[in-house]
Design a protein around this motif. Structure first.
Motif, PDB file in Angstrom:
ATOM      1  N   PRO A  32      -8.964   1.655  -0.247  1.00  0.00           N
ATOM      2  CA  PRO A  32      -8.238   2.709  -0.488  1.00  0.00           C
ATOM      3  C   PRO A  32      -7.503   3.495   0.608  1.00  0.00           C
ATOM      4  N   LEU A 265      -2.743  -1.503  -7.051  1.00  0.00           N
ATOM      5  CA  LEU A 265      -2.221  -2.042  -5.669  1.00  0.00           C
ATOM      6  C   LEU A 265      -2.795  -1.143  -4.504  1.00  0.00           C
ATOM      7  N   ASN A 266      -2.858   0.295  -4.960  1.00  0.00           N
ATOM      8  CA  ASN A 266      -3.599   1.344  -4.110  1.00  0.00           C
ATOM      9  C   ASN A 266      -4.837   1.232  -3.996  1.00  0.00           C
ATOM     10  N   ARG A 267      -5.518   0.203  -4.680  1.00  0.00           N
ATOM     11  CA  ARG A 267      -7.133   0.134  -4.623  1.00  0.00           C
ATOM     12  C   ARG A 267      -7.885   1.515  -4.684  1.00  0.00           C
TER      13      ARG A 267
END
Lengths: 304, 542
Positions: A32, A265-267
């Motif tokens: 992240p 996608l952003n973890r």
């Protein structure tokens, strides 16, 4: 009793889903806080990981998550650090549900009559036209439909706003863009259901008793023909209520669908897990409703 | 029986209608706000509005309206001018600043802003508990890095002290030419201590939220809008040009463009919100503005892998890149092709040229390295972040290296986080990268290629280069500093070439210049909200 058992069984199922989501999203490469700019010292990243307990072993993080869950707390977003996951859901879900609910009504409102009349006019031009339109709705994806609708009704004709979420007028284009695919599916299922119902024995029996064709179609065949649509409606509603990434982005609608895709996608681990659980919960709940609807519509179905 | 069924049938449309009505009734989310004076479209939902947490430009552009540092940026030049501090003195050795705060400073809630608030804010940025990703912006202060790393736990040892209510002394590790610019950077903004202590991490959600800047935050709805209201208690409120500003977070360029065209928004200020399919047409319109921007796109070589450990190979590949073709055919926003890393327009610096396009010389060099006509050269791959423009550039490079040098390159497009992690772990041959300056100085570009810098990502280590960068850092004389930096850049982009610069970014924004005043072109692409004004049509006619 049967439904109570189903509800109780949902709890371990949700636990398994949360554990899977928890583990899988952590398996993806990158984290992240990976950014293009590596912080000026490795300590900074360590502070970040410590702040969100990401430096602990995964099982401990999971227990921490379960503890939060027991208190109704999904944790804090790692991307939107001022917001909790509960906050994201509280702000985004009502918007997505409104849009999804409208699209659901639109899909049924268009799909059922089209399917019904196609079947009633089997082999004649209304059937071919209906089939063609339903096929078109199913095949053309939302990211093509939406810009087309915007171009015609918002840019050229100037009847409707191009985007944003402000007045009932703003709801029309996204509702159609979102619901059209499902309307096509419903029409196709309805047509198939109607055709097979009309060939079933109880319809032949009713007909032989001298029932009028209209009464036969509306009263007898419809209830059975609609069953495939009902089973489809459960997952369809779950899909619609949790928002659409494409439609929400194209119309700039502050729903939850954008988060559903971007969080992975952003973890953004807590958001991924929180939204997966939400989706699972909706899906399980709606399947329950579907099964219940079966017993109402079809007297042959009974659960023990 | 039959009656009952008829009732069921007749009630179906009624039920349907009721359901629709219920959904409308439930949709309390359709809120109608009074219209704002000015509506801006920003890129994406802000990750945070806490000055010490944010890292991206979209966030910084909003937060710049809400909080202020000792210095603030000039809307025209984006250079630091006095903000909360009225004036400052610098000691002759260039290491100690004394700042004098304005005496009429108050928070938007009425309490005074004092020197100790500045100390609190900077210590907060450095405190490990805050977990600020940009804490490095305060490492130039004495003991700043040590405090952030936990080697020192007493904040009083950090080189920032309040001498009295309005005077602040800052001790630096070494002379830092861009320190005043840093004082205008969000991580160093002044934040409200009492609110933060009361609400903890959720302080930014407190209402009223005390602001030190020209606007107060009145509303923040996710993916919907950030609403800012003029702060009448701001020290320079007389020059704040708008009362009520909406900042809308958009993700899709075509949506942003449509909303702008329909007149629902006044300014779209992010290059990523220009629909790329229409670029050629739009850039010719008078309401589309492009300008130089402090960012460079370049190739990184992984020098820990063969054959890229050989600088002749790296230079040959660099000389085989036709940059003009890339900016004319692909990027198309008027980006200047470049052979240097530091962008034109950087303060106190003139970039030095690197390797020009010269296929013949490149072939010769590659032959010297043992690969005549590309024979025997191993297949290699080029890492790109998988968006269309980057992939297009990758395909061009592929063709150029094949045509000019006879080399076979494979394109490796990856999702953003995977791309970052792959580059970071040196798991690549060549990578298409970029860098945006953190502040207006050559240091932010050249500093990252010193040995062991966290942003180096090439494996390149050169003690001569390190010595030059360190020497420039300690040099208080700006002309001598520039010379030293230029020697370093020559080594980087011409002689050893662990990187190959391709082009500089440009900034693009769109607004009607007849309607909007106070937004200027500058290399930081920074446009302080306080200066922006919409001329209403009535005034326009007069």
């Amino acid at each position: 009793m049967y439904y109570l058992r189903r509800i109780l069984f949902a709890i371990p199922l949700l636990l398994v889903i949360s554990a899977l989501a928890f583990a899988l999203v952590r398996l993806a490469p990158g984290g992240p806080f990976d950014r293009q700019r590596v912080p000026a010292s490795p300590e900074i990243e360590r502070h970040l990981l410590a702040e969100y307990h990401l430096d602990e072993p995964v099982w401990k993080q999971y227990l921490r998550f379960l503890d939060g869950l027991a208190h109704g707390d999904f944790g804090t977003s790692l991307k939107y650090r001022n917001h909790s996951v509960n906050d994201l859901i509280a702000q985004g879900l009502p918007v997505s549900m409104t849009l999804g609910g409208l699209a659901f009504c639109f899909a049924l409102g268009i799909g059922l009559p089209v399917g019904f009349f196609s079947a009633a006019n089997r082999g004649r031009w209304p059937d071919y036209l209906g089939g063609f339109l339903a096929m078109l709705a199913v095949c053309v994806p939302g990211f093509v439909i939406a810009p087309l609708l915007i171009m015609i009704f918002a840019v050229k004709l100037q009847w409707l706003p191009v985007a944003l979420w402000e007045s009932p007028l703003h709801l029309i284009l996204p509702t159609i863009a979102l619901g059209l695919y499902f309307a096509g599916q419903v029409a196709r299922l309805m047509r198939e259901g109607m055709l097979s119902a009309m060939q079933s024995e109880f319809v032949t029996a009713a007909r032989s008793k001298g029932l009028g064709e209209n009464e036969l179609l509306f009263k007898h065949a419809f209830r059975i023909a609609v069953l495939p649509v009902v089973s489809y409606a459960g997952p369809m509603l779950a899909d619609l209520l949790t928002g659409s990434f494409v439609i929400e982005n194209i119309f700039q609608i502050p729903g939850i669908g954008v988060f559903l895709v971007n969080s992975s996608l952003n973890r953004d681990y807590p958001v991924v897990v929180g939204l997966s659980l939400l989706y699972a919960l909706l899906l399980i709940g709606l399947y329950l409703v579907v099964d219940f609807a079966y017993t109402v519509l079809d007297p042959r179905v009974k659960y023990e | 029986m039959s009656n009952c069924k008829r009732a069921w049938r007749f009630h179906l449309p009624a039920r349907f209608f009721l359901l629709v009505a219920a959904i409308f009734w439930l949709s309390g989310c359709l809120r109608h706000d009074p219209p704002a004076d000015l509506t801006l479209i920003n890129k994406g939902e802000p990750e945070s509005l806490d000055p010490q947490i944010i890292t991206g430009q979209a966030e910084m552009r909003i937060v710049e309206g809400m909080f202020e540092g000792l210095m603030r940026l000039d809307p025209k030049t984006a250079r630091a001018i006095p903000g909360l501090a009225e004036r400052y003195e610098l000691s002759p050795d260039g290491k100690t600043y004394t700042f004098h705060l304005r005496t009429n400073l108050v928070w938007s809630t009425g309490e005074p802003i004092l020197a100790e608030d500045v100390v609190y804010s900077w210590i907060r940025a450095l405190s490990p508990a805050t977990a600020s990703e940009y804490a490095g912006q305060l490492y130039y202060i004495k003991n700043g890095e040590e405090f952030n790393n936990g080697k020192i736990t007493d904040p009083r040892l950090v080189g920032v002290h309040a001498l009295d209510a309005h005077t602040l002394r800052v001790e630096l590790k070494q002379p830092t030419a861009f320190f005043l610019d840093l004082c205008a950077f969000p991580t160093l903004y002044v934040v409200p201590r009492r609110t933060i202590e009361k609400y903890g991490d959720a302080w930014i959600m407190a209402r009223p939220l005390p602001s030190s800047g020209p606007f107060e935050l009145v509303d923040w709805r996710l993916n919907d809008k950030v609403r800012l209201l003029k702060n009448p208690r701001y020290w320079d409120a007389a020059n704040t040009k708008s009362e009520l500003i909406d900042v809308l977070p958009f993700n899709f360029p075509s949506t942003a463009f449509n909303v702008y065209e329909q007149g629902r928004a006044d300014i779209v200020w992010d290059k990523e919100l220009v629909p790329s399919e229409l670029l050629d047409v739009l850039l010719r319109r008078p309401d589309f503005h492009t300008f130089n921007y402090l960012g460079t796109v370049f190739l990184r070589f992984n020098v820990t892998r063969k054959p890229f450990d050989d600088e002749r190979v790296r230079r040959a590949l660099g000389m085989a890149v036709d940059r003009e073709r890339i900016v004319k055919k692909i990027t198309k926003s008027g980006e200047p092709a470049t052979t240097s890393l530091v962008p034109p327009g950087t303060a106190n610096y003139h970039p030095v040229p690197g390797l020009e396009y010269n296929p013949a010389a490149a072939r010769k060099l590659l032959a010297e390295a043992g690969y005549p006509g590309g024979k025997g050269f191993p297949r290699f791959d080029a890492l790109v972040y998988g968006i269309k423009m980057n992939e297009d550039i990758g395909v061009e490079l592929q063709q150029m290296w094949l045509d000019n040098l006879g080399l076979n390159m494979e394109l490796r497009p990856l999702e953003w986080k995977v791309y970052l992690s792959t580059e970071n772990h040196l798991d690549y041959d060549i990578s298409l990268s970029d860098w945006i300056g953190d502040y207006n100085d050559a240091q932010t570009f050249l500093g990252m290629f010193t040995s062991g810098d966290g942003n180096n990502h090439t494996g390149w280590k050169n003690s001569g280069y390190d010595t030059l960068i360190n020497a420039a850092g300690e040099q208080p004389d700006l002309a001598a500093r520039e010379k030293t930096f230029q020697q370093a850049e020559t080594l980087l982009v011409h002689e050893s070439a662990p990187i190959v610069p391709i082009y500089n970014y440009v900034g693009v924004n769109y607004y009607d210049p007849k309607r909007i005043r106070g937004i200027y072109a500058n290399v930081l692409d920074d446009h302080p909200l306080r200066a922006i004004q919409k001329i209403v049509p009535a005034a326009l006619n007069k």
